[in-house]
Design a protein around this motif. Structure first.
Motif, PDB file in Angstrom:
ATOM      1  N   ALA A  62      -2.671 -17.204 115.821  1.00  0.00           N
ATOM      2  CA  ALA A  62      -3.696 -17.072 116.866  1.00  0.00           C
ATOM      3  C   ALA A  62      -3.051 -17.077 118.245  1.00  0.00           C
ATOM      4  N   ASN A  63      -3.471 -16.132 119.075  1.00  0.00           N
ATOM      5  CA  ASN A  63      -3.031 -16.195 120.475  1.00  0.00           C
ATOM      6  C   ASN A  63      -4.187 -16.609 121.391  1.00  0.00           C
ATOM      7  N   ARG A 104       3.534 -13.341 109.043  1.00  0.00           N
ATOM      8  CA  ARG A 104       3.093 -13.931 107.766  1.00  0.00           C
ATOM      9  C   ARG A 104       1.712 -14.563 107.906  1.00  0.00           C
ATOM     10  N   PHE A 105       1.519 -15.343 108.948  1.00  0.00           N
ATOM     11  CA  PHE A 105       0.237 -16.046 109.088  1.00  0.00           C
ATOM     12  C   PHE A 105      -0.858 -15.143 109.660  1.00  0.00           C
ATOM     13  N   ALA A 106      -0.491 -13.876 109.924  1.00  0.00           N
ATOM     14  CA  ALA A 106      -1.516 -12.899 110.316  1.00  0.00           C
ATOM     15  C   ALA A 106      -1.831 -12.000 109.124  1.00  0.00           C
ATOM     16  N   ARG A 124       0.340 -10.177 107.503  1.00  0.00           N
ATOM     17  CA  ARG A 124       1.252  -9.026 107.405  1.00  0.00           C
ATOM     18  C   ARG A 124       2.510  -9.494 106.692  1.00  0.00           C
ATOM     19  N   VAL A 125       2.401  -9.746 105.407  1.00  0.00           N
ATOM     20  CA  VAL A 125       3.501 -10.412 104.702  1.00  0.00           C
ATOM     21  C   VAL A 125       4.542  -9.403 104.226  1.00  0.00           C
ATOM     22  N   PHE A 143       3.098 -12.299 123.364  1.00  0.00           N
ATOM     23  CA  PHE A 143       2.304 -11.195 122.809  1.00  0.00           C
ATOM     24  C   PHE A 143       1.629 -10.498 123.978  1.00  0.00           C
ATOM     25  N   SER A 156       4.847 -15.352 112.539  1.00  0.00           N
ATOM     26  CA  SER A 156       3.605 -14.849 113.127  1.00  0.00           C
ATOM     27  C   SER A 156       3.009 -13.782 112.216  1.00  0.00           C
ATOM     28  N   PHE A 176       6.643 -26.995 106.469  1.00  0.00           N
ATOM     29  CA  PHE A 176       5.732 -27.716 107.356  1.00  0.00           C
ATOM     30  C   PHE A 176       6.186 -29.156 107.530  1.00  0.00           C
ATOM     31  N   HIS A 228      -3.270 -24.373 104.938  1.00  0.00           N
ATOM     32  CA  HIS A 228      -3.662 -23.018 105.326  1.00  0.00           C
ATOM     33  C   HIS A 228      -3.253 -22.794 106.780  1.00  0.00           C
ATOM     34  N   LYS A 284     -10.651 -17.125 107.185  1.00  0.00           N
ATOM     35  CA  LYS A 284     -10.777 -18.337 106.349  1.00  0.00           C
ATOM     36  C   LYS A 284     -10.627 -19.586 107.197  1.00  0.00           C
ATOM     37  N   HIS A 302     -16.485 -14.264 117.222  1.00  0.00           N
ATOM     38  CA  HIS A 302     -15.537 -15.368 117.065  1.00  0.00           C
ATOM     39  C   HIS A 302     -16.276 -16.712 117.219  1.00  0.00           C
ATOM     40  N   VAL A 320       2.200 -17.207 121.263  1.00  0.00           N
ATOM     41  CA  VAL A 320       1.656 -17.033 119.913  1.00  0.00           C
ATOM     42  C   VAL A 320       1.691 -18.395 119.216  1.00  0.00           C
ATOM     43  N   SER A 361     -10.029 -19.804 119.575  1.00  0.00           N
ATOM     44  CA  SER A 361     -11.090 -18.860 119.248  1.00  0.00           C
ATOM     45  C   SER A 361     -10.737 -18.184 117.926  1.00  0.00           C
ATOM     46  N   ASP A 416     -11.865 -15.701 114.626  1.00  0.00           N
ATOM     47  CA  ASP A 416     -12.712 -14.649 114.076  1.00  0.00           C
ATOM     48  C   ASP A 416     -13.628 -15.250 113.008  1.00  0.00           C
TER      49      ASP A 416
HETATM   50  P1  FAD Z   1      -5.566 -15.289 105.471  1.00  0.00           P
HETATM   51  O1  FAD Z   1      -5.646 -13.935 106.052  1.00  0.00           O
HETATM   52  O2  FAD Z   1      -5.870 -15.489 104.052  1.00  0.00           O
HETATM   53  O3  FAD Z   1      -4.152 -15.971 105.721  1.00  0.00           O
HETATM   54  C1  FAD Z   1      -3.317 -15.569 106.717  1.00  0.00           C
HETATM   55  C2  FAD Z   1      -1.947 -15.330 106.147  1.00  0.00           C
HETATM   56  O4  FAD Z   1      -1.242 -16.561 106.171  1.00  0.00           O
HETATM   57  C3  FAD Z   1      -1.926 -14.811 104.713  1.00  0.00           C
HETATM   58  O5  FAD Z   1      -0.930 -13.810 104.609  1.00  0.00           O
HETATM   59  C4  FAD Z   1      -1.529 -16.040 103.908  1.00  0.00           C
HETATM   60  O6  FAD Z   1      -0.776 -15.714 102.757  1.00  0.00           O
HETATM   61  C5  FAD Z   1      -0.652 -16.791 104.905  1.00  0.00           C
HETATM   62  N1  FAD Z   1      -0.666 -18.225 104.657  1.00  0.00           N
HETATM   63  C6  FAD Z   1      -1.694 -19.068 104.875  1.00  0.00           C
HETATM   64  N2  FAD Z   1      -1.324 -20.314 104.535  1.00  0.00           N
HETATM   65  C7  FAD Z   1      -0.035 -20.253 104.095  1.00  0.00           C
HETATM   66  C8  FAD Z   1       0.898 -21.208 103.599  1.00  0.00           C
HETATM   67  N3  FAD Z   1       0.589 -22.488 103.450  1.00  0.00           N
HETATM   68  N4  FAD Z   1       2.137 -20.771 103.267  1.00  0.00           N
HETATM   69  C9  FAD Z   1       2.466 -19.475 103.398  1.00  0.00           C
HETATM   70  N5  FAD Z   1       1.631 -18.527 103.847  1.00  0.00           N
HETATM   71  C10 FAD Z   1       0.391 -18.916 104.178  1.00  0.00           C
HETATM   72  N6  FAD Z   1      -7.322 -14.056 114.774  1.00  0.00           N
HETATM   73  C11 FAD Z   1      -8.204 -14.901 115.352  1.00  0.00           C
HETATM   74  O7  FAD Z   1      -9.262 -15.164 114.783  1.00  0.00           O
HETATM   75  N7  FAD Z   1      -7.947 -15.486 116.566  1.00  0.00           N
HETATM   76  C12 FAD Z   1      -6.798 -15.254 117.249  1.00  0.00           C
HETATM   77  O8  FAD Z   1      -6.588 -15.800 118.318  1.00  0.00           O
HETATM   78  C13 FAD Z   1      -5.852 -14.362 116.664  1.00  0.00           C
HETATM   79  N8  FAD Z   1      -4.697 -14.097 117.302  1.00  0.00           N
HETATM   80  C14 FAD Z   1      -3.768 -13.311 116.704  1.00  0.00           C
HETATM   81  C15 FAD Z   1      -2.564 -13.086 117.380  1.00  0.00           C
HETATM   82  C16 FAD Z   1      -1.572 -12.314 116.821  1.00  0.00           C
HETATM   83  C17 FAD Z   1      -0.267 -12.107 117.550  1.00  0.00           C
HETATM   84  C18 FAD Z   1      -1.799 -11.733 115.538  1.00  0.00           C
HETATM   85  C19 FAD Z   1      -0.718 -10.901 114.907  1.00  0.00           C
HETATM   86  C20 FAD Z   1      -2.993 -11.927 114.864  1.00  0.00           C
HETATM   87  C21 FAD Z   1      -3.999 -12.729 115.441  1.00  0.00           C
HETATM   88  N9  FAD Z   1      -5.223 -12.965 114.791  1.00  0.00           N
HETATM   89  C22 FAD Z   1      -6.141 -13.797 115.385  1.00  0.00           C
HETATM   90  C23 FAD Z   1      -5.500 -12.395 113.483  1.00  0.00           C
HETATM   91  C24 FAD Z   1      -5.339 -13.427 112.345  1.00  0.00           C
HETATM   92  O9  FAD Z   1      -4.064 -14.028 112.388  1.00  0.00           O
HETATM   93  C25 FAD Z   1      -5.494 -12.746 110.983  1.00  0.00           C
HETATM   94  O10 FAD Z   1      -6.724 -12.096 110.924  1.00  0.00           O
HETATM   95  C26 FAD Z   1      -5.368 -13.746 109.825  1.00  0.00           C
HETATM   96  O11 FAD Z   1      -5.071 -13.028 108.638  1.00  0.00           O
HETATM   97  C27 FAD Z   1      -6.600 -14.558 109.577  1.00  0.00           C
HETATM   98  O12 FAD Z   1      -6.270 -15.578 108.654  1.00  0.00           O
HETATM   99  P2  FAD Z   1      -7.268 -16.213 107.643  1.00  0.00           P
HETATM  100  O13 FAD Z   1      -7.561 -17.624 108.067  1.00  0.00           O
HETATM  101  O14 FAD Z   1      -8.460 -15.326 107.386  1.00  0.00           O
HETATM  102  O15 FAD Z   1      -6.419 -16.333 106.304  1.00  0.00           O
END
Ligand code: FAD
Length: 322
Positions: A77-78, A125-127, A129-130, A188, A123, A139, A73, A99, A168, A61, A93, A95
């Motif tokens: 991503a896996n 949080r950045f997906a 799922r906060v 994962f 993982s 960072f 930002h 963003k 994607h 992951v 890759s 979606d």
């Molecule tokens: P957002 O959904 O707006 O942001 C993502 C999250 O990160 C938000 O909760 C945001 O608050 C938080 N965040 C961002 N920046 C910061 C910061 N500076 N400090 C604190 N928090 C912050 N999607 C893909 O497209 N490709 C993949 O390979 C992929 N693999 C995944 C693997 C796993 C195990 C999981 C769980 C998800 C995966 N996803 C993947 C899905 C992807 O992570 C989510 O759809 C994600 O929400 C898309 O992020 P976004 O850029 O649209 O931004």
């Protein structure tokens, strides 16, 4: 948009780096839609079945990061892979609704942080799922690019090509910075997080005052260089403590040396019907103390504290992998 690339992925392909002829002219074309056939036993929603099929491919992951003005930002991503060693290239890759994709222009840098086994919160949080109680990530900045602190490995890459990838987008990054540390990766698989299990140890985890009385029931054995100490498939009816020398333990995916003070055969002795899982040979002359399963059970009966301690060790193992 079937059969053609969306305009944002119109990339000028330099003739010198265009696909080798053998790859065919379709290298930069979007494929046409085709039906997905599901194998026996899979029915229902084909998209879900396809997703679950892909989920059988176990990955690590990562968190992808980019700098937007003074903000960071990140996105989990896996779908990350290594592409080339020379030049150093990686591929991600993303979606098309994410963003993150909008920040990935040719020439811009992005960070890849390979998460460590205990960084599931990051993982999530950045997906997106906060959870409320998750601490803010920190960072490190390298090559003007944010990287998640505490990750197992870090890469900084510059986007050199982007490709149409259906729903994607694929971004090829030329790597400018790479670093890794010690640790174990977060995995994962099948839609859930997994971890590598450490080398299985059970009796070795007992405190000395509980282990010593068990080992006192053992009898000494000697082996010459290359002699088989234990062999795959034979009943695991005793465990051994290495008293002198080293032994080589070989099983699929593992090849390690075990030395003085370490135990061998400690899992199989709890499950003798399952048979030994490794071939163990002496490296040089070796002395071991062998404790039979019967002696072991007698020792556990004599001191139930040892039995309880073993159950606690096993419970801890389940917690690690749950
Ligand atoms: P957002 O959904 O707006 O942001 C993502 C999250 O990160 C938000 O909760 C945001 O608050 C938080 N965040 C961002 N920046 C910061 C910061 N500076 N400090 C604190 N928090 C912050 N999607 C893909 O497209 N490709 C993949 O390979 C992929 N693999 C995944 C693997 C796993 C195990 C999981 C769980 C998800 C995966 N996803 C993947 C899905 C992807 O992570 C989510 O759809 C994600 O929400 C898309 O992020 P976004 O850029 O649209 O931004």
């Amino acid at each position: 948009m079937e059969g053609s690339r969306p305009p944002e992925f119109e990339v000028a392909i330099d003739k010198a780096i265009a696909a080798p002829e053998a790859f065919g002219a379709s290298f930069d074309e979007a494929p046409s839609r085709s039906e997905l056939e599901l194998g026996a036993g899979l029915d229902g929603d084909p998209a879900l079945a396809f997703r679950r099929t892909l989920g059988m491919f176990a990955t690590g992951v990562t968190v992808l990061t980019a700098r937007v003005a003074e903000q960071v930002h990140g996105m989990t991503a896996n779908a990350f892979m290594s592409v080339s060693l020379s030049p150093p290239l990686v591929l991600v890759s993303i979606d098309r609704r994410a963003k993150m994709g909008a920040l990935m222009h040719e020439g811009t840098r992005f960070g890849v942080s390979v998460l460590e086994a205990h960084q599931t919160d990051l993982s999530d949080r950045f997906a997106g799922r906060v959870a409320d109680d998750v601490p803010e990530p920190t960072f490190e900045i390298v090559h003007e690019t944010p990287l998640v602190a505490g990750a197992l490995a870090h890469l900084v890459a510059r986007v050199v090509r982007s490709y149409w990838g259906g729903d994607h987008s694929l971004f090829l990054g030329q790597v400018e910075f790479a670093h890794y540390g010690e640790g174990r990766p977060l995995l994962f698989h099948g839609g859930r997080y997994e971890r590598l299990v450490d080398d299985p140890r059970v009796f070795s985890m007992l405190p000395r005052e509980l282990l010593d009385p068990i080992m006192a029931l053992g009898s000494e054995r000697s082996y010459e260089d290359g002699a088989a100490v234990m062999s795959v498939g034979e009943p695991g009816d005793e465990l051994m403590l290495v008293l002198e020398g080293t032994v080589r333990v070989r099983r699929p995916g593992r090849d390690m040396t075990v030395g003085v003070g370490e135990l061998i055969g400690e899992i199989e002795v709890l499950d003798p019907g399952g048979g030994r899982i490794a071939d163990i040979t002496a490296e040089g002359s070796v002395r071991c103390l062998a404790v039979s399963r019967d002696s072991l059970l007698a020792a556990l009966e004599a001191d139930p504290r040892a039995a309880i301690a073993l159950i606690e060790v096993l419970a801890e193992r389940f917690r690690e992998t749950a």
